[in-house]
Design a protein around this motif. Sequence first.
Motif, mmCIF file in Angstrom:
data_model
loop_
_atom_site.group_PDB
_atom_site.id
_atom_site.type_symbol
_atom_site.label_atom_id
_atom_site.label_comp_id
_atom_site.label_asym_id
_atom_site.label_seq_id
_atom_site.Cartn_x
_atom_site.Cartn_y
_atom_site.Cartn_z
ATOM 1 N N ARG A 370 17.253 -26.277 -15.970
ATOM 2 C CA ARG A 370 17.039 -25.605 -17.261
ATOM 3 C C ARG A 370 18.042 -24.469 -17.457
ATOM 4 O O ARG A 370 18.183 -23.965 -18.562
ATOM 5 N N ASN A 433 14.226 -20.951 -24.009
ATOM 6 C CA ASN A 433 12.854 -20.437 -24.089
ATOM 7 C C ASN A 433 12.458 -19.649 -22.839
ATOM 8 O O ASN A 433 11.277 -19.489 -22.556
ATOM 9 N N PRO A 489 9.220 -16.095 -19.855
ATOM 10 C CA PRO A 489 9.255 -17.085 -20.930
ATOM 11 C C PRO A 489 9.301 -16.362 -22.278
ATOM 12 O O PRO A 489 8.801 -15.251 -22.406
ATOM 13 N N PHE A 490 9.918 -16.988 -23.264
ATOM 14 C CA PHE A 490 9.880 -16.404 -24.611
ATOM 15 C C PHE A 490 9.842 -17.522 -25.643
ATOM 16 O O PHE A 490 10.119 -18.680 -25.343
ATOM 17 N N PRO A 524 14.501 -25.325 -22.769
ATOM 18 C CA PRO A 524 13.146 -25.888 -22.619
ATOM 19 C C PRO A 524 13.091 -27.049 -21.636
ATOM 20 O O PRO A 524 12.090 -27.214 -20.940
ATOM 21 N N THR A 525 14.149 -27.841 -21.578
ATOM 22 C CA THR A 525 14.132 -28.975 -20.643
ATOM 23 C C THR A 525 15.381 -28.942 -19.765
ATOM 24 O O THR A 525 16.421 -28.402 -20.159
#
Length: 527
Positions: A370, A433, A489-490, A524-525
């Motif tokens: 990520r 994120n 995280p955001f 995110p991924t």
Amino acid sequence: MSSTALNTKAAPSYCQYQWMFCTAFSTLVLHALATLAQPRGTTFQSIGNPILADGSYYSADPAPLVVNNTLYILAGRDEAPPDQNNFIMNEWQMFVSASPNPTGGQWTHYPGIARPNSVFAWALQGTAYAAQIVQGRNGKFYLYAPVTEANSRNSDRFAIGVAVADSPLGPYKDAHPSGPILSQSVPAPGNNIQNIDPTVFVDDDGKAYVYYGTFGQLRGYELASDMATTVGSVTTVSSLTGFFEAPWIMKRGSTYYMLYAANNAGPNSPCTPTSSHACIAYGTASSPRGPWTFRGVILGIVSSTTSHSGAVEVNGQWYLVYHTADAQGGGHFRRSVAFDELRWDDTQSPPHINRITQTKRAQPNPVPTRNIAPKASASSVNTTPIQYWVKSLNDNRVPTNPLPPDYWCSYDGNNSPKMSTLVYTWDSAVTLNGTRMTFFADQPAGSNIGVPPPASWYVEYLNAVGTWEKVANTIAYPVAVTNSPREVPFKQISTKSIRAVLTASGSGNQFGGVGVKEWEALAPTAQ
Ligand SMILES: *[C@@H]1O[C@H](CO)[C@@H](O)[C@H](O)[C@H]1NC(C)=O
Ligand SMILES: *[C@@H]1O[C@H](CO)[C@@H](O)[C@H](O)[C@H]1NC(C)=O
């Protein structure tokens, strides 16, 4: 074949090393028995740089030599444990190939061909630093070796000895048993430099020359025909821009070349981003005693802070031999020898050496992650002190015991700034994120000296209307010093740029520095 494949291959019990090609072993044993005094070699197949990359033997400070169209590379051996930041070097080793090719080929490795204290009765063990072997006019091989004198009143005990052998592989015998040929008191008192890194050249007329030195000091002498006695007075070279250490003298046509490790740190540096890096530069002269004229940089920085090179021609092709930290488990004190083609520009007078491209063996496909920070360009808004490196923020490496170029830091003596801002910029918009920051500290939390953990930090992104906006984080930004910090995280964003704003620990006018080993920008991924 990859070194991983070699490592997992079941090795027959007579194999001394996992990477050895056992088919060649019996031939080598017979050869070793026939020439008892010679060390035993083991053959292995290289698939590219570093030549030997599995971490079984590290090899540093290479000095190439060509005999009978065969490339010999003399190297020291790095034995420092992982994360130990000092040189542990007790012996020299040799790599030999009759068909050298930077993309791979067969090599024979001769470990431990000489040790300082076994060759020189007057030397201590250890400090088997950068040495060179040259063939004299009498056909014998001379090993010029920096060692540490056992009994010396010199303030710096490094000294250069010379040993002689009938074969490049030894056994080597002291050619000047009374002691070193160069030290702070030999041939005359008044030499205040550290006497290491010898390079020797035998000219077509039979005269030989030695150059040596480090920490910006380059000295030279002519050698007598015994190859062990200096003649006349010293030459001090100060015209080679950025000279740091590791001189290498050679000749092509009627031009003499001096390669060397250079550091020209500073905003207009032609080669080094920090004060601890080195590039390989060179100069030329029309006489072996100079004067030397700076000509340019031929090799950029390598993955180890130190750089050390030598160049030779084998079967019509020139090569630059150097070292990197690229082997498995490698590091600044666990280096490994590599080599690449060196090409000449004969349209210039004197002919120039073209810039050399480092090649590496095929790397395994990167594991999806990520963290897309390595795809960004990193910068700092406030000036980064010259010993630290902003590019280490997103190099995907979290060293346990880093040297200053392995992390970013704002530490500037008593003038460390209260605020620092780090910026990542991508070529096109990315989706993120989360973020994570791994800090370096050498002082406890709350300190206002050295490098304590920061007081606080936060992340902003460049929003759709081009202004900086705080990301919507869902946990507090952690400041604890750990190599596996918590992710912050955001709420998902799309942006071309993010920045981290860090407040240093301290108060008033006195703040500690902020040190960051790695700053991750998390998509995110995994990708
Ligand atoms: C090089 O070749 C010569 C002639 O065949 C031989 O005598 C000598 O031992 C060889 N040197 C090395 C280092 O192999
Ligand atoms: C961010 O992405 C990760 C990985 O896909 C996911 O597990 C997580 O829920 C996402 N977090 C937010 C705040 O969207």
